[in-house]
Design an enzyme around this catalytic site. Structure first.
Site, PDB file in Angstrom:
ATOM      1  N   GLY A  19       0.826  -1.209   0.000  1.00 23.08           N
ATOM      2  CA  GLY A  19       0.000   0.000   0.000  1.00 23.08           C
ATOM      3  C   GLY A  19       0.859   1.257   0.000  1.00 23.08           C
ATOM      4  O   GLY A  19       0.537   2.246  -0.664  1.00 23.08           O
ATOM      5  N   LYS A 188      19.652 -12.371   2.317  1.00 21.52           N
ATOM      6  CA  LYS A 188      19.365 -13.573   1.536  1.00 21.52           C
ATOM      7  C   LYS A 188      18.346 -13.290   0.430  1.00 21.52           C
ATOM      8  O   LYS A 188      17.254 -12.767   0.705  1.00 21.52           O
ATOM      9  CB  LYS A 188      18.800 -14.661   2.459  1.00 21.52           C
ATOM     10  N   THR A 189      18.690 -13.621  -0.791  1.00 14.70           N
ATOM     11  CA  THR A 189      17.775 -13.317  -1.905  1.00 14.70           C
ATOM     12  C   THR A 189      16.964 -14.531  -2.359  1.00 14.70           C
ATOM     13  O   THR A 189      16.110 -14.408  -3.230  1.00 14.70           O
ATOM     14  CB  THR A 189      18.551 -12.793  -3.141  1.00 14.70           C
ATOM     15  N   CYS A 382     -16.304   9.591  17.732  1.00 18.04           N
ATOM     16  CA  CYS A 382     -17.407   8.645  17.539  1.00 18.04           C
ATOM     17  C   CYS A 382     -17.803   8.010  18.874  1.00 18.04           C
ATOM     18  O   CYS A 382     -18.370   8.692  19.710  1.00 18.04           O
ATOM     19  CB  CYS A 382     -17.064   7.625  16.460  1.00 18.04           C
ATOM     20  N   HIS A 508     -15.737  11.015  12.073  1.00 18.39           N
ATOM     21  CA  HIS A 508     -14.328  10.604  12.175  1.00 18.39           C
ATOM     22  C   HIS A 508     -13.457  11.569  11.365  1.00 18.39           C
ATOM     23  O   HIS A 508     -13.240  11.332  10.167  1.00 18.39           O
ATOM     24  CB  HIS A 508     -14.144   9.208  11.572  1.00 18.39           C
ATOM     25  N   GLU A 510     -10.423  11.802  11.322  1.00 19.69           N
ATOM     26  CA  GLU A 510      -9.147  11.158  10.935  1.00 19.69           C
ATOM     27  C   GLU A 510      -9.167  10.619   9.501  1.00 19.69           C
ATOM     28  O   GLU A 510      -8.121  10.459   8.884  1.00 19.69           O
ATOM     29  CB  GLU A 510      -8.774  10.043  11.916  1.00 19.69           C
TER      30      GLU A 510
END
Ligand code: GLN
Length: 536
Positions: A19, A188-189, A382, A508, A510
């Site tokens: 994300g 480590k790949t 809320c 809300h 936020e």
């Protein structure tokens, strides 16, 4: 220009930050003047995450059009200021529902309805839907889960087909993990190689690899990954752990991610990206030395992601106020009956978190009482606002059994009650009062001063509301209803004007705070917290 599609998949483990990578790429393309949108496809069967416990999947984010969405949509909006909608968050459940509805309607009459082609076609139809509006130059599609999961297979098959059909207009970006083994002192790949092989076995050759790592990846290792994965070395990027997710866009830009995408899709490099506003925020974020300490009282505090948008809103507001945020999680189930003073007195401000159900309520009420009696800046969101109302009723208005009917259906003083429109609603999914609604703020209120506007529009997710039958009793005793919905009169904001900063919002705020546009109420709250700190 025809829309270009970027598919973001993840390998090895989950929680690598697909994300954040998708949002960062969107930010970079937007800064170059392109029109961009991001969407998330989640491979679970719930129609949306609204019915998921936050312990399962973190916060449920709410879009302006009232969709309960994956929390990654919150990142998309915070990074880009794009308003996402129901079309930006799709689950397997929604895909199946739509196919089954079509089957019942007779749309496939005569045909056997199957995962391939019917489910994959429905996924493809949804993937290109936003692109076909003509509103976007780039559509970034994040596929939830990890390559190799049984449930993501139809999504990856749809991506394979689209890559084939769209040719240069599609790019596959795969995010993997390069672990550092302390004992061997080595990166480590091998897990990355395996994950790319899995993707190739499905028929998808990634064009760009981003390696998540805690240590810098040496050039030789990058070349090795390139050689084993059929990806040019310049398209193997690293994403090293950063002090803040908001540094990721510039980390990606310095490795030319935006240019790579433009080249791969044959897009003209228009302008150099304009990062001025973003960099100004980063300077404030990194430059802040003094702290502001905020307590967050809630019941999901063991899980970082449960209050994601609140955390990010606080970080943003603190940075703009020149402070480093010290966020202290307080488990509302553990505070009841304990020494509130010991727990809260070092804080500059307290947030009372949203939530559902009875668990942890008494703790929230004790915390609110202590904050109110000690004049600590307090912000109820809320359920937090509803608890402010209950606490005031019990301890100021002398209604010892006041409650919300959510917690006690038989309370004699239902100061918070089920909304009329919710009565008779029995289905749980997508049936709350959801999305953005107007709110008129009263002259002289803290909220009105914070926004600098009489009318605001914020997002909601609730079934219960302030019971207006009690309104005059509250107002006479000093708790004012300063925000209300202009159509219904529903109380949206309460305040105690006699206190320094004591505000509760039914909505809300936020959900609408972004890096470039921090929410005014969070700004006002942090400013009050800083003043409180300096006074002490
Ligand atoms: N449980 C409360 C309600 O449904 C508050 C919801 C919330 O905090 N999001 O009204």
């Amino acid at each position: 220009m025809e829309p270009k599609y970027i598919f973001v998949t993840g390998g090895v483990v989950s929680s690598l930050g697909k994300g954040i990578i998708s949002s960062s790429l969107a930010r970079l393309l937007l800064s170059r003047g392109f029109r961009v949108t991001i969407q998330k496809f989640d491979p679970y069967l719930n129609i949306d995450p609204g019915t998921l416990n936050p312990y399962e999947h973190g916060e449920c984010y709410v879009t302006a059009d009232g969709h309960e969405a994956d929390l990654d949509l919150g990142h998309y909006e915070r990074f880009t200021d794009i308003k996402t909608s129901k079309s930006n968050s799709i689950t397997t459940g929604r895909i199946y529902q739509s196919v089954i509805d079509k089957e019942r309607r007779g749309d496939y009459l005569g045909k056997t309805v199957q995962i391939i082609p019917h489910i994959t076609d429905e996924i493809k139809r949804n993937i290109v839907m936003l692109g076909e509006t003509g509103d976007f130059d780039f559509v970034i599609t994040e596929i939830g889960g990890t390559v190799g999961d049984i449930e993501s297979t139809p999504f990856l098959e749809a991506v394979r087909q689209l890559k084939w059909e769209l040719g240069k207009r599609a790019v596959s970006l795969h995010l993997t993990y390069v672990p550092y083994l302390k004992a061997a002192k080595e990166l480590k790949t091998k897990p990355t190689q395996h994950s790319v092989k899995q993707l190739q076995a499905i028929g998808i050759q990634p064009n760009i690899l981003i390696l998540r790592t805690e240590k810098e990846i040496p050039d030789a290792m990058r070349e090795k990954v390139a050689r084993f994965c059929n990806v040019p070395a310049e398209a193997v990027l690293q994403s090293v752990d950063a002090s803040s997710i908001y540094h990721v866009p510039s980390m990606m830009h310095s490795q030319h991610l935006d240019e790579l995408v433009l080249d791969l899709t044959g897009t003209e490099h228009r302008n150099e990206p304009d990062h001025n506003a973003w960099n100004k925020f980063l300077r404030l974020l990194d430059g802040a030395r003094d702290e502001v300490s905020i307590g967050l009282v809630g019941k999901y505090v063991e899980l970082q992601d449960a209050y994601k948008s609140i955390n990010e809103s606080l970080i943003q507001a603190a940075a703009y106020c020149g402070r480093k945020l010290n966020l202290v999680y307080i488990n509302s189930e553990k505070v009841c009956g304990t020494d509130m003073c010991g727990m809260l007195s070092d804080l500059d401000g307290v947030i009372i978190a949203p939530g559902f159900g009875k668990r942890g309520i008494e703790g929230k009420l004790s915390a609110i009482r202590w904050c109110r009696e000690n004049n600590i800046p307090t912000f109820g969101i809320c359920l937090g606002m509803q608890c402010m109302v209950i606490e005031f009723a019990r301890n100021v208005l002398g209604m010892p059994d006041a409650n919300s009917t959510e917690m006690d259906p038989l309370t004699p003083d239902n100061v918070i009650d089920l909304m009329e429109s919710q009565k008779g609603v029995t289905e749980k999914g997508g049936t709350m009062r959801l999305g953005a609604y107007d709110c008129r703020l009263a002259e002289g209120s803290t909220a009105r001063k914070a926004y600098g506007a009489e009318m605001v529009r914020e997002r909601h997710r609730h079934r219960y509301e302030f019971n207006s039958e009690y309104r005059t009793r509250f107002e006479d005793a000093g708790l004012r209803c300063v925000g209300e919905n202009p159509e219904t009169g529903l109380v949206e904001v309460v305040e105690i004007p006699a206190l320094r900063w004591f505000v509760g919002t039914q909505y809300h705020p936020e959900y609408q705070s972004t890096v470039l546009h921090p929410n005014p109420l969070f700004m006002s709250f942090i400013n009050a917290a800083i003043e409180h700190r300096e006074r002490n």
